[in-house]
Design an enzyme around this catalytic site. Structure first.
Site, PDB file in Angstrom:
ATOM      1  N   ARG A 154       0.834  -1.220   0.000  1.00 34.39           N
ATOM      2  CA  ARG A 154       0.000   0.000   0.000  1.00 34.39           C
ATOM      3  C   ARG A 154       0.857   1.254   0.000  1.00 34.39           C
ATOM      4  O   ARG A 154       0.582   2.215  -0.728  1.00 34.39           O
ATOM      5  CB  ARG A 154      -0.938  -0.007   1.207  1.00 34.39           C
ATOM      6  N   SER A 177       6.379 -14.996  -2.249  1.00 34.54           N
ATOM      7  CA  SER A 177       5.470 -16.017  -1.722  1.00 34.54           C
ATOM      8  C   SER A 177       6.286 -17.298  -1.539  1.00 34.54           C
ATOM      9  O   SER A 177       7.440 -17.243  -1.098  1.00 34.54           O
ATOM     10  CB  SER A 177       4.299 -16.195  -2.701  1.00 34.54           C
ATOM     11  N   TYR A 199       2.271 -21.520   7.745  1.00 36.00           N
ATOM     12  CA  TYR A 199       3.184 -20.850   6.809  1.00 36.00           C
ATOM     13  C   TYR A 199       2.608 -20.878   5.397  1.00 36.00           C
ATOM     14  O   TYR A 199       2.542 -19.850   4.720  1.00 36.00           O
ATOM     15  CB  TYR A 199       4.555 -21.533   6.843  1.00 36.00           C
ATOM     16  N   LYS A 239       1.369 -17.809   2.855  1.00 34.67           N
ATOM     17  CA  LYS A 239       1.881 -17.598   1.498  1.00 34.67           C
ATOM     18  C   LYS A 239       0.749 -17.675   0.463  1.00 34.67           C
ATOM     19  O   LYS A 239       0.793 -16.998  -0.571  1.00 34.67           O
ATOM     20  CB  LYS A 239       2.999 -18.611   1.199  1.00 34.67           C
ATOM     21  N   VAL A 243      15.190 -23.045  -0.867  1.00 36.38           N
ATOM     22  CA  VAL A 243      16.384 -22.240  -1.156  1.00 36.38           C
ATOM     23  C   VAL A 243      17.284 -22.318   0.077  1.00 36.38           C
ATOM     24  O   VAL A 243      16.787 -22.323   1.210  1.00 36.38           O
ATOM     25  CB  VAL A 243      16.002 -20.761  -1.429  1.00 36.38           C
TER      26      VAL A 243
HETATM   27  N1  LIG Z   1      14.345 -20.346   1.819  1.00 33.89           N
HETATM   28  C1  LIG Z   1      13.326 -20.963   1.281  1.00 33.89           C
HETATM   29  O1  LIG Z   1      13.337 -22.191   1.100  1.00 33.89           O
HETATM   30  C2  LIG Z   1      12.111 -20.175   0.861  1.00 33.89           C
HETATM   31  C3  LIG Z   1      11.210 -20.767  -0.023  1.00 33.89           C
HETATM   32  C4  LIG Z   1      10.090 -20.054  -0.416  1.00 33.89           C
HETATM   33  C5  LIG Z   1       9.882 -18.776   0.055  1.00 33.89           C
HETATM   34  N2  LIG Z   1      10.765 -18.208   0.923  1.00 33.89           N
HETATM   35  C6  LIG Z   1      10.492 -16.844   1.387  1.00 33.89           C
HETATM   36  O2  LIG Z   1      11.583 -16.026   1.052  1.00 33.89           O
HETATM   37  C7  LIG Z   1      11.589 -14.888   1.921  1.00 33.89           C
HETATM   38  C8  LIG Z   1      12.984 -14.686   2.452  1.00 33.89           C
HETATM   39  O3  LIG Z   1      13.324 -15.757   3.306  1.00 33.89           O
HETATM   40  P1  LIG Z   1      14.755 -16.455   3.285  1.00 33.89           P
HETATM   41  O4  LIG Z   1      14.565 -17.802   2.755  1.00 33.89           O
HETATM   42  O5  LIG Z   1      15.747 -15.582   2.674  1.00 33.89           O
HETATM   43  O6  LIG Z   1      14.986 -16.618   4.867  1.00 33.89           O
HETATM   44  P2  LIG Z   1      15.932 -15.831   5.873  1.00 33.89           P
HETATM   45  O7  LIG Z   1      17.333 -16.044   5.478  1.00 33.89           O
HETATM   46  O8  LIG Z   1      15.496 -16.262   7.227  1.00 33.89           O
HETATM   47  O9  LIG Z   1      15.544 -14.305   5.646  1.00 33.89           O
HETATM   48  C9  LIG Z   1      14.353 -13.747   6.155  1.00 33.89           C
HETATM   49  C10 LIG Z   1      14.500 -12.258   6.187  1.00 33.89           C
HETATM   50  O10 LIG Z   1      13.293 -11.686   6.716  1.00 33.89           O
HETATM   51  C11 LIG Z   1      13.647 -10.767   7.732  1.00 33.89           C
HETATM   52  N3  LIG Z   1      12.615 -10.625   8.740  1.00 33.89           N
HETATM   53  C12 LIG Z   1      11.939 -11.590   9.404  1.00 33.89           C
HETATM   54  N4  LIG Z   1      11.096 -11.053  10.284  1.00 33.89           N
HETATM   55  C13 LIG Z   1      11.233  -9.707  10.173  1.00 33.89           C
HETATM   56  C14 LIG Z   1      10.638  -8.607  10.825  1.00 33.89           C
HETATM   57  N5  LIG Z   1       9.694  -8.764  11.773  1.00 33.89           N
HETATM   58  N6  LIG Z   1      11.023  -7.359  10.476  1.00 33.89           N
HETATM   59  C15 LIG Z   1      11.972  -7.177   9.526  1.00 33.89           C
HETATM   60  N7  LIG Z   1      12.572  -8.174   8.862  1.00 33.89           N
HETATM   61  C16 LIG Z   1      12.195  -9.434   9.195  1.00 33.89           C
HETATM   62  C17 LIG Z   1      14.936 -11.325   8.322  1.00 33.89           C
HETATM   63  O11 LIG Z   1      15.699 -10.300   8.885  1.00 33.89           O
HETATM   64  P3  LIG Z   1      16.006 -10.059  10.426  1.00 33.89           P
HETATM   65  O12 LIG Z   1      15.789 -11.340  11.160  1.00 33.89           O
HETATM   66  O13 LIG Z   1      17.389  -9.542  10.432  1.00 33.89           O
HETATM   67  O14 LIG Z   1      15.030  -8.999  10.773  1.00 33.89           O
HETATM   68  C18 LIG Z   1      15.644 -11.821   7.074  1.00 33.89           C
HETATM   69  O15 LIG Z   1      16.334 -10.770   6.464  1.00 33.89           O
HETATM   70  C19 LIG Z   1      10.547 -15.168   3.005  1.00 33.89           C
HETATM   71  O16 LIG Z   1       9.368 -14.468   2.702  1.00 33.89           O
HETATM   72  C20 LIG Z   1      10.346 -16.678   2.876  1.00 33.89           C
HETATM   73  O17 LIG Z   1       9.083 -17.059   3.346  1.00 33.89           O
HETATM   74  C21 LIG Z   1      11.888 -18.879   1.331  1.00 33.89           C
END
Ligand SMILES: NC(=O)c1ccc[n+]([C@@H]2O[C@H](COP(=O)([O-])OP(=O)(O)OC[C@H]3O[C@@H](n4cnc5c(N)ncnc54)[C@H](OP(=O)(O)O)[C@@H]3O)[C@@H](O)[C@H]2O)c1
Length: 273
Positions: free
Chosen positions: A126, A145, A157, A161, A190
């Site tokens: 928004r 997502s 979770y 998504k 990932v």
């Molecule tokens: N890895 C996978 O297999 C996978 C697959 C599909 C989708 N995804 C999606 O990809 C996205 C990124 O995840 P990732 O895999 O890169 O995991 P990650 O390494 O855990 O990164 C998650 C990020 O989100 C931030 N975050 C979490 N809560 C937050 C909050 N309250 N305020 C601000 N920042 C916040 C974390 O930063 P801080 O903790 O430093 O705040 C971190 O930078 C997510 O939406 C996840 O659901 C991941």
């Protein structure tokens, strides 16, 4: 590389840029010549990313905030657009993941996943739409997502998504008359810290698949060498954060007359945990 002409001179915000996918996207945008604003709660890795971006001649800033603070997130988006006179790219990536069945999930974790994965993403959308309309820049929303959105057996979770996918498609339809494009990106597994809030046995199991012994406290980040080892050992089952950044750059490179509503990026083989 594709990113160079695609994003040069653009202004971008990436939430969750302190780790994993968001960090890779931010660094790729910065290396491609965009001015990138990294948002997250953990400053140190974001500062390292800014240094890497600056080393390639790019420009980037760090804002430490919890995306659940809606006022702070909206104010940041407004300020970035005001100062740059434009906002071209908003990547709503910050996310929290837990595995396990719906009935077994704690309410506090359910609330956190809904707040971060859904509500904060909505606030980011928004605020970005308002900024893009106000500055007349037009732009692109990329909402991260997950393939969990496609599987009803993926707990709260997956439900969050699925909500991201529905919000993104709804917004895309509502914005057809604007120069604003909306893409929902669904990664499969990932190699990131996304698993850090999974049950400790699951985290240890992932490390074991990579041939690494590991005992972490709940919420603790996985060492990069473990993530790299897991990805190397299971290269066709676990994607790299850079693979997702590549997809984002591809989407951003498509002409304004098109909208890619959804893009799924899966490793070639299914990971059975
Ligand atoms: N890895 C996978 O297999 C996978 C697959 C599909 C989708 N995804 C999606 O990809 C996205 C990124 O995840 P990732 O895999 O890169 O995991 P990650 O390494 O855990 O990164 C998650 C990020 O989100 C931030 N975050 C979490 N809560 C937050 C909050 N309250 N305020 C601000 N920042 C916040 C974390 O930063 P801080 O903790 O430093 O705040 C971190 O930078 C997510 O939406 C996840 O659901 C991941």
């Amino acid at each position: 590389m594709a990113g160079d002409s695609t994003v040069r001179g653009r202004t971008a915000i990436v939430t969750g840029a302190s780790s994993g996918i968001g960090r890779a996207i931010a660094e790729r945008l910065g290396a491609g010549g965009a001015t990138v604003h990294l948002v997250g709660r953990t400053p140190e890795p974001m500062r390292e990313s800014v240094a890497r971006i600056e080393a390639t001649g790019g420009a980037a800033t760090v804002t430490v905030l919890d995306v659940r603070d809606s006022d702070a997130l909206a104010a940041l988006v407004g300020r970035v657009a005001e100062e740059a006179g434009r906002l071209d790219v908003m990547v709503n990536n910050a996310g929290v993941a837990r595995n396990g069945p719906i009935l077994a999930e704690e309410i506090e974790w359910s609330r956190e996943m809904l707040d971060v994965n859904v509500l904060a993403l909505l606030v980011g959308c928004r605020a970005a739409i308002e900024a893009m309309r106000r500055t007349g820049s037009g732009g692109h929303l990329i909402n991260i997502s997950s393939t969990a959105a496609l599987r009803p057996d993926s707990g709260i979770y997956g439900a969050t998504k699925a909500a991201v996918s529905y919000l993104s498609e709804g917004l895309r339809q509502e914005l057809e008359g604007d120069d604003i494009r909306v893409t929902s990106l669904l990664p499969g597994p990932v190699a990131t810290n996304a698993v850090r809030n999974f049950a400790p046995e699951a985290v240890a199991g992932i490390a074991a698949l990579a041939g690494v012994g590991l005992q972490l406290s709940p919420g603790e980040r996985l060492p990069d060498k473990v993530l790299d080892a897991a990805q190397n050992a299971l290269a066709t089952h676990i994607a790299r954060p850079d693979d997702i950044a590549d997809a984002v750059l591809y989407v951003l490179g498509t002409p304004l007359r098109l909208n890619i509503p959804e893009i799924v990026v899966r490793p070639a083989q299914t990971l059975a945990l």
